[in-house]
Design a protein around this motif. Sequence first.
Motif, PDB file in Angstrom:
ATOM      1  N   GLU A 192      32.125  35.207  48.765  1.00 48.39           N
ATOM      2  CA  GLU A 192      32.675  34.700  50.021  1.00 48.39           C
ATOM      3  C   GLU A 192      33.962  33.932  49.757  1.00 48.39           C
ATOM      4  N   VAL A 193      34.977  34.202  50.582  1.00 48.08           N
ATOM      5  CA  VAL A 193      36.260  33.506  50.455  1.00 48.08           C
ATOM      6  C   VAL A 193      36.800  33.224  51.853  1.00 48.08           C
ATOM      7  N   LEU A 194      37.788  32.327  51.903  1.00 49.93           N
ATOM      8  CA  LEU A 194      38.521  32.101  53.143  1.00 49.93           C
ATOM      9  C   LEU A 194      39.885  32.775  53.064  1.00 49.93           C
ATOM     10  N   GLY A 195      40.555  32.613  51.972  1.00 46.99           N
ATOM     11  CA  GLY A 195      41.845  33.263  51.756  1.00 46.99           C
ATOM     12  C   GLY A 195      42.233  33.083  50.306  1.00 46.99           C
ATOM     13  N   THR A 196      42.377  34.168  49.565  1.00 44.77           N
ATOM     14  CA  THR A 196      42.594  34.030  48.122  1.00 44.77           C
ATOM     15  C   THR A 196      42.968  35.372  47.515  1.00 44.77           C
ATOM     16  N   LYS A 197      43.224  35.377  46.196  1.00 43.11           N
ATOM     17  CA  LYS A 197      43.548  36.598  45.459  1.00 43.11           C
ATOM     18  C   LYS A 197      42.571  36.715  44.294  1.00 43.11           C
ATOM     19  N   PHE A 198      41.900  37.844  44.208  1.00 44.82           N
ATOM     20  CA  PHE A 198      40.890  38.000  43.167  1.00 44.82           C
ATOM     21  C   PHE A 198      40.660  39.472  42.867  1.00 44.82           C
ATOM     22  N   ASN A 199      40.064  39.717  41.701  1.00 48.27           N
ATOM     23  CA  ASN A 199      39.764  41.073  41.237  1.00 48.27           C
ATOM     24  C   ASN A 199      38.273  41.190  40.981  1.00 48.27           C
ATOM     25  N   VAL A 200      37.676  42.292  41.435  1.00 47.58           N
ATOM     26  CA  VAL A 200      36.266  42.548  41.183  1.00 47.58           C
ATOM     27  C   VAL A 200      36.136  43.858  40.432  1.00 47.58           C
TER      28      VAL A 200
ATOM     29  N   ILE B 105      30.983  28.500  42.057  1.00 46.82           N
ATOM     30  CA  ILE B 105      32.343  28.405  42.575  1.00 46.82           C
ATOM     31  C   ILE B 105      33.313  28.732  41.449  1.00 46.82           C
ATOM     32  N   LEU B 106      34.234  29.652  41.701  1.00 43.65           N
ATOM     33  CA  LEU B 106      35.257  29.990  40.709  1.00 43.65           C
ATOM     34  C   LEU B 106      36.549  29.248  41.003  1.00 43.65           C
ATOM     35  N   LYS B 107      37.209  28.835  39.940  1.00 40.29           N
ATOM     36  CA  LYS B 107      38.537  28.249  40.027  1.00 40.29           C
ATOM     37  C   LYS B 107      39.567  29.266  39.532  1.00 40.29           C
ATOM     38  N   PRO B 108      40.842  29.127  39.937  1.00 42.64           N
ATOM     39  CA  PRO B 108      41.863  30.063  39.469  1.00 42.64           C
ATOM     40  C   PRO B 108      41.891  30.147  37.949  1.00 42.64           C
ATOM     41  N   GLY B 109      41.947  31.387  37.436  1.00 42.23           N
ATOM     42  CA  GLY B 109      41.968  31.613  35.998  1.00 42.23           C
ATOM     43  C   GLY B 109      40.599  31.768  35.400  1.00 42.23           C
ATOM     44  N   GLU B 110      39.542  31.681  36.222  1.00 44.58           N
ATOM     45  CA  GLU B 110      38.187  31.844  35.716  1.00 44.58           C
ATOM     46  C   GLU B 110      37.630  33.219  36.086  1.00 44.58           C
ATOM     47  N   GLN B 111      36.655  33.642  35.300  1.00 46.10           N
ATOM     48  CA  GLN B 111      35.994  34.925  35.533  1.00 46.10           C
ATOM     49  C   GLN B 111      34.481  34.729  35.524  1.00 46.10           C
ATOM     50  N   SER B 112      33.832  35.313  36.520  1.00 38.98           N
ATOM     51  CA  SER B 112      32.381  35.328  36.570  1.00 38.98           C
ATOM     52  C   SER B 112      31.888  36.655  36.019  1.00 38.98           C
ATOM     53  N   GLN B 113      30.887  36.598  35.142  1.00 36.00           N
ATOM     54  CA  GLN B 113      30.304  37.804  34.553  1.00 36.00           C
ATOM     55  C   GLN B 113      28.827  37.844  34.917  1.00 36.00           C
TER      56      GLN B 113
ATOM     57  N   LEU C 199      39.356  35.264  39.412  1.00 29.04           N
ATOM     58  CA  LEU C 199      40.113  34.603  40.470  1.00 29.04           C
ATOM     59  C   LEU C 199      41.533  34.316  40.020  1.00 29.04           C
ATOM     60  N   ALA C 200      42.496  34.824  40.796  1.00 30.94           N
ATOM     61  CA  ALA C 200      43.903  34.573  40.498  1.00 30.94           C
ATOM     62  C   ALA C 200      44.449  33.396  41.283  1.00 30.94           C
ATOM     63  N   GLU C 201      43.934  33.189  42.503  1.00 26.67           N
ATOM     64  CA  GLU C 201      44.468  32.137  43.371  1.00 26.67           C
ATOM     65  C   GLU C 201      43.419  31.772  44.412  1.00 26.67           C
ATOM     66  N   GLY C 202      43.325  30.489  44.751  1.00 23.94           N
ATOM     67  CA  GLY C 202      42.401  30.064  45.787  1.00 23.94           C
ATOM     68  C   GLY C 202      41.048  29.655  45.231  1.00 23.94           C
TER      69      GLY C 202
ATOM     70  N   LYS D 142      27.762  34.141  34.230  1.00 26.70           N
ATOM     71  CA  LYS D 142      28.425  33.366  33.189  1.00 26.70           C
ATOM     72  C   LYS D 142      29.885  33.172  33.589  1.00 26.70           C
ATOM     73  N   ILE D 143      30.390  31.948  33.503  1.00 26.50           N
ATOM     74  CA  ILE D 143      31.771  31.646  33.878  1.00 26.50           C
ATOM     75  C   ILE D 143      32.601  31.454  32.608  1.00 26.50           C
ATOM     76  N   VAL D 144      33.692  32.210  32.476  1.00 24.96           N
ATOM     77  CA  VAL D 144      34.554  32.122  31.300  1.00 24.96           C
ATOM     78  C   VAL D 144      36.008  32.035  31.752  1.00 24.96           C
ATOM     79  N   THR D 145      36.882  31.640  30.833  1.00 29.98           N
ATOM     80  CA  THR D 145      38.324  31.653  31.098  1.00 29.98           C
ATOM     81  C   THR D 145      38.834  33.079  30.972  1.00 29.98           C
ATOM     82  N   ALA D 146      39.635  33.511  31.931  1.00 31.77           N
ATOM     83  CA  ALA D 146      40.101  34.896  31.972  1.00 31.77           C
ATOM     84  C   ALA D 146      41.542  35.014  31.500  1.00 31.77           C
ATOM     85  N   ASP D 147      41.870  36.181  30.970  1.00 29.76           N
ATOM     86  CA  ASP D 147      43.256  36.551  30.686  1.00 29.76           C
ATOM     87  C   ASP D 147      43.743  37.340  31.903  1.00 29.76           C
ATOM     88  N   LEU D 148      44.445  36.661  32.820  1.00 37.97           N
ATOM     89  CA  LEU D 148      44.829  37.289  34.083  1.00 37.97           C
ATOM     90  C   LEU D 148      45.730  38.501  33.874  1.00 37.97           C
ATOM     91  N   GLU D 149      46.623  38.429  32.889  1.00 35.13           N
ATOM     92  CA  GLU D 149      47.520  39.558  32.647  1.00 35.13           C
ATOM     93  C   GLU D 149      46.733  40.800  32.251  1.00 35.13           C
TER      94      GLU D 149
END
Length: 406
Positions: free
Chosen positions: A261-269, A299-307, A282-285, A318-325
């Motif tokens: 669930e989001v309100l407004g953000t940028k993310f990849n699934v 809850i995910l923060k920008p730059g984090e990845q849920s697995q 999560l890239a933003e939001g 599991k929540i880890v730090t993501a390599d957004l690029e």
Amino acid sequence: MYILVISPVLLTMKNENLPLLIEKYINGTASPQEREQLLDWYRSQQPEQVEWPAATETEETETYNRMLSGIDQQIDQQIDRTYKAPVPQTKWYYMAAAAAVFLVGSLAVYFYNDQPAAAPMPALSFKNEVKPGGNKAILTLADGSEVVLDGATKESFAHQQEVNIARVGEGQLSFDRQSDTQIPASTAVKYNVISTPKGGQYRVVLPDGTKVWLNAVSSIRFPSYFSAGERKVEISGEVYFEVTKNKTMPFRVISGDQALEVLGTKFNVNAYANEGQISTTLAEGSVRLKRSSSAASSILKPGEQSQLKTGKSKLAPKIVTADLEEVLAWKNETFIFNDTPITEVMQQIERWYDVELVYSGHKPDLLFTGIIPRNSNLSTFLKVLEGTGGLKFGIDHQKVIIQSIR
């Protein structure tokens, strides 16, 4: 002529001086300041072409050999400085910054392995070329009719519940609801599905303005309009979202075992069924996600990845730090790999080039690091992987034969 693509940083160094700097680095004549300048330029990972001409074929060969010799020296020095214990037998490791170079449009990546080479394997060949994927998908309307999107015209080609459906650009479809129209509350909502095949990708603008990117072998199911109080879509495969903000209408994404669930953000699934987990980056939001069968959420923060493990697993994500690029490389028309198992690299090849993978012998246990444009022909990609020294490939129509030589 050699064409090298290395990763430059924004320095005062002029581009025309780069070939000389690269040459000095390879020959071992660069000063400490010049070496650090070139390495900083490499580390930024912003691809740029650098060219230097060779007058003759002999000069090309000499330059190539000097470069390989320089890289080998870097590898040997790095091993002497860093590794005191034996390197594990089944892993190959990226060893030298100088190795991250594109040769003739491809990335040459070098690894070290301390186990002896296996006996020679039968020669493989590229019997034909396979082009990269492109913008193609199928739109399935609520009445079951299908529209092949790679052949759709730029004008509106369908109309559904006061919504115009049109191709608004290359590889992009728009669902444009007329803002001055009212749809009775009793009207049954109609659902559409956009799906991409192997070798396909597509973009769509949903009725609320949310932008969606679909990777190969992916799909999204969504209504022709979003009713009051909720915006909900269902996806499979890999999808990137840029959600239009609307505080009164949360945006929900259902992907297998996961609800987001989001309100407004940028993310990849990434929710490919054969990968064993759903990765949400999560890239933003901000996003809240949970397993569909559980009330607990994260809850995910920008730059984090849920697995989130799929199947019978009941574990929390599991929540880890993501390599957004790396995660968003596909959306930006690039493959980026950082110590990625070669089997995962081949999965991406299978989806993007619409090929069947055939392993000759055991599956290789190797790691790969490199950057390759998504518009590369398959043979170019495979030659890059062969440059590691541990693999050989063959192409036979839509089959790729993978052979480990270690």
